[in-house]
Motif scaffolding. Sequence first.
Motif, PDB file in Angstrom:
ATOM      1  N   GLU A  94      -1.337  11.119  -4.903  1.00  0.00           N
ATOM      2  CA  GLU A  94      -1.305  12.247  -3.960  1.00  0.00           C
ATOM      3  C   GLU A  94       0.093  12.851  -3.830  1.00  0.00           C
ATOM      4  N   LEU A  95       1.101  12.194  -4.442  1.00  0.00           N
ATOM      5  CA  LEU A  95       2.480  12.603  -4.165  1.00  0.00           C
ATOM      6  C   LEU A  95       2.979  13.693  -5.108  1.00  0.00           C
ATOM      7  N   THR A  96       3.604  14.703  -4.510  1.00  0.00           N
ATOM      8  CA  THR A  96       4.222  15.805  -5.256  1.00  0.00           C
ATOM      9  C   THR A  96       5.699  15.826  -4.917  1.00  0.00           C
TER      10      THR A  96
ATOM     11  N   ILE B 176       0.457  15.636  -0.897  1.00  0.00           N
ATOM     12  CA  ILE B 176       1.528  15.633   0.098  1.00  0.00           C
ATOM     13  C   ILE B 176       2.845  15.463  -0.663  1.00  0.00           C
ATOM     14  N   TYR B 177       3.908  15.877  -0.035  1.00  0.00           N
ATOM     15  CA  TYR B 177       5.209  15.713  -0.672  1.00  0.00           C
ATOM     16  C   TYR B 177       5.672  14.268  -0.572  1.00  0.00           C
ATOM     17  N   ASN B 178       6.366  13.842  -1.594  1.00  0.00           N
ATOM     18  CA  ASN B 178       6.929  12.491  -1.643  1.00  0.00           C
ATOM     19  C   ASN B 178       8.196  12.460  -0.786  1.00  0.00           C
TER      20      ASN B 178
ATOM     21  N   THR C 285       9.508  -0.292  -3.928  1.00  0.00           N
ATOM     22  CA  THR C 285       8.473   0.741  -3.956  1.00  0.00           C
ATOM     23  C   THR C 285       7.996   0.968  -2.535  1.00  0.00           C
ATOM     24  N   SER C 286       7.304   2.073  -2.318  1.00  0.00           N
ATOM     25  CA  SER C 286       6.643   2.262  -1.034  1.00  0.00           C
ATOM     26  C   SER C 286       5.201   2.624  -1.307  1.00  0.00           C
ATOM     27  N   GLY C 287       4.319   2.159  -0.427  1.00  0.00           N
ATOM     28  CA  GLY C 287       2.900   2.490  -0.556  1.00  0.00           C
ATOM     29  C   GLY C 287       2.190   1.597  -1.552  1.00  0.00           C
ATOM     30  N   GLY C 288       0.877   1.623  -1.463  1.00  0.00           N
ATOM     31  CA  GLY C 288       0.063   0.955  -2.462  1.00  0.00           C
ATOM     32  C   GLY C 288       0.040  -0.550  -2.370  1.00  0.00           C
ATOM     33  N   VAL C 289       0.494  -1.124  -1.268  1.00  0.00           N
ATOM     34  CA  VAL C 289       0.446  -2.585  -1.163  1.00  0.00           C
ATOM     35  C   VAL C 289      -0.361  -3.050   0.043  1.00  0.00           C
ATOM     36  N   SER C 290      -1.086  -2.132   0.660  1.00  0.00           N
ATOM     37  CA  SER C 290      -1.950  -2.560   1.761  1.00  0.00           C
ATOM     38  C   SER C 290      -2.968  -3.549   1.208  1.00  0.00           C
ATOM     39  N   VAL C 291      -3.353  -4.498   2.039  1.00  0.00           N
ATOM     40  CA  VAL C 291      -4.270  -5.541   1.577  1.00  0.00           C
ATOM     41  C   VAL C 291      -5.574  -4.908   1.110  1.00  0.00           C
TER      42      VAL C 291
ATOM     43  N   PRO D 168       5.671  -0.263   3.243  1.00  0.00           N
ATOM     44  CA  PRO D 168       4.462   0.512   3.553  1.00  0.00           C
ATOM     45  C   PRO D 168       4.621   1.971   3.144  1.00  0.00           C
ATOM     46  N   GLY D 169       3.499   2.645   2.873  1.00  0.00           N
ATOM     47  CA  GLY D 169       3.540   4.036   2.419  1.00  0.00           C
ATOM     48  C   GLY D 169       3.742   5.042   3.535  1.00  0.00           C
ATOM     49  N   ASN D 170       3.199   4.755   4.710  1.00  0.00           N
ATOM     50  CA  ASN D 170       3.386   5.706   5.807  1.00  0.00           C
ATOM     51  C   ASN D 170       4.876   5.928   6.030  1.00  0.00           C
ATOM     52  N   PRO D 171       5.317   7.168   6.013  1.00  0.00           N
ATOM     53  CA  PRO D 171       6.765   7.404   6.079  1.00  0.00           C
ATOM     54  C   PRO D 171       7.458   6.755   7.280  1.00  0.00           C
ATOM     55  N   VAL D 172       6.821   6.776   8.446  1.00  0.00           N
ATOM     56  CA  VAL D 172       7.479   6.170   9.608  1.00  0.00           C
ATOM     57  C   VAL D 172       7.529   4.652   9.453  1.00  0.00           C
TER      58      VAL D 172
HETATM   59  P1  AMP Z   1      -0.498   3.498   1.193  1.00  0.00           P
HETATM   60  O1  AMP Z   1       0.420   2.447   1.748  1.00  0.00           O
HETATM   61  O2  AMP Z   1      -0.350   3.731  -0.251  1.00  0.00           O
HETATM   62  O3  AMP Z   1      -1.908   3.229   1.610  1.00  0.00           O
HETATM   63  O4  AMP Z   1      -0.074   4.852   1.894  1.00  0.00           O
HETATM   64  C1  AMP Z   1      -0.202   5.042   3.290  1.00  0.00           C
HETATM   65  C2  AMP Z   1       0.065   6.486   3.621  1.00  0.00           C
HETATM   66  O5  AMP Z   1       1.396   6.833   3.278  1.00  0.00           O
HETATM   67  C3  AMP Z   1      -0.821   7.469   2.878  1.00  0.00           C
HETATM   68  O6  AMP Z   1      -1.132   8.527   3.761  1.00  0.00           O
HETATM   69  C4  AMP Z   1       0.074   7.953   1.753  1.00  0.00           C
HETATM   70  O7  AMP Z   1      -0.280   9.233   1.323  1.00  0.00           O
HETATM   71  C5  AMP Z   1       1.427   7.953   2.411  1.00  0.00           C
HETATM   72  N1  AMP Z   1       2.470   7.774   1.428  1.00  0.00           N
HETATM   73  C6  AMP Z   1       2.532   6.822   0.476  1.00  0.00           C
HETATM   74  N2  AMP Z   1       3.639   6.964  -0.264  1.00  0.00           N
HETATM   75  C7  AMP Z   1       4.313   8.011   0.238  1.00  0.00           C
HETATM   76  C8  AMP Z   1       5.523   8.674  -0.094  1.00  0.00           C
HETATM   77  N3  AMP Z   1       6.294   8.234  -1.104  1.00  0.00           N
HETATM   78  N4  AMP Z   1       5.912   9.763   0.629  1.00  0.00           N
HETATM   79  C9  AMP Z   1       5.148  10.187   1.650  1.00  0.00           C
HETATM   80  N5  AMP Z   1       3.995   9.614   2.026  1.00  0.00           N
HETATM   81  C10 AMP Z   1       3.560   8.551   1.329  1.00  0.00           C
END
Ligand code: AMP
Length: 399
Positions: free
Chosen positions: A183-185, A196-198, A244-250, A295-299
């Motif tokens: 989803e990242l641009t 969504i923007y990265n 890395t961020s994101g993609g590691v939720s259980v 975690p992927g959520n920016p906050v």
């Molecule tokens: P995930 O941990 O991959 O399930 O991502 C959780 C949320 O964070 C999703 O809404 C993702 O689109 C968002 N997210 C993941 N990676 C990024 C990133 N690099 N920048 C902004 N949002 C992200």
Amino acid sequence: MLSYEEALDHLLAAAQPVEESKPVPLSVARGRILAADVVANVTVPPLDNSAMDGYAVRCVDCAQAGVALPVAQRIPAGSVGHALAAGTAARIFTGAPVPAGADAVVMQEFCEHGADGQVIVNQVPKSGQNIRRAGEDIMAGAVVLQAGTRIGAAEIGLAASIGIAQLPVRRHLRVALLSTGDELTEPGNPLPPGGIYNSNRHFLGAMFEGYGCAVTDAGHVPDTLDATRQALRDAAAAHDLIVTSGGVSVGEEDHVKPAVEAEGALSLWKIAIKPGKPLAFGKVGSRGTAFIGLPGNPVSCFVTFLLFLRPYVLKRMGVATALPVARQLVSASDWSKPEDRRSFLRARIAPDGRVELYPNQSSGVLTSCAWADGLVDVAANRTFKAGDPVRYLAFADLL
Ligand code: AMP
Ligand code: MG
């Protein structure tokens, strides 16, 4: 679930500081980590010297106000006079060495010109007045800076004050950033539908740069297992840490988890904090390069970075003390809906010194992080009201 402290303990136990070090000139030492104690081999100031423009005298010659003394010598800063003869004064300037025999300096404001080049001393001086003693700042042989110090402007000035031109620093921690997620641009491009923007990639890059790490942005990994494994192997070869961020939720279908498992080992920690529950920690490659998945959520990414990555990264950089400092402040806001996990709320200090909360504490609202200047640390199942004390972690201490 692990507590914050348990997870942090695991992480810090695994954090070995980089060992190599080299001397660098003061001009490029800012932000680096001191690799060894710095010992002074000079005394500062080197000689007793005057704290004022005025006249160096012997107190015994000035037993009452209004004594006239011949001015036997003139000592500007940077030159050394000779021993002060009894019954004479020396014209002296700030920073100039006090001549032997003199035991006080009288400010010029308390003196006037007398006949025949004499000075009239209109004050009865006390022994030692206006004299800065040799070694008052630093004694030769003292440790002035300790190994593990993050070098800032004051440390650079202090090193210069003892004549040191180079400081031994640890080498940079080498960090590779990988981005994943279809989803990242990247910013600067039009956003496709559903995209969504990265932001994390850029936030993480800026944070690591701020800590003085050598950051490689290894880019956006194509969404296949082979490409992810290859990217991890490449990054592991030349780095100390892969993030890395994101993609590691259980339970998530994502290539990062299986790729790290295939190239090394991975533990997924569920941590009882909000935001930022999942944190992945592992190793990749034959050198056992550390892997951390935020975690992927920016906050959540932002908060877990400050709470976990910061102390871990600083320890690996060789910083001696890297734990966050908390302050007890008074809240300006109510927190009336308790959370079932310990929460770190985006907040800032209002002009009256109390702490106000950002109104929307959702983990998707990155605006809160830019608005805030710190985090309120509130225990699970707790509420508070305006006027109650809260535990505050200032970004100024964390960034
Ligand atoms: P995930 O941990 O991959 O399930 O991502 C959780 C949320 O964070 C999703 O809404 C993702 O689109 C968002 N997210 C993941 N990676 C990024 C990133 N690099 N920048 C902004 N949002 C992200
Ligand atoms: Mg994802």
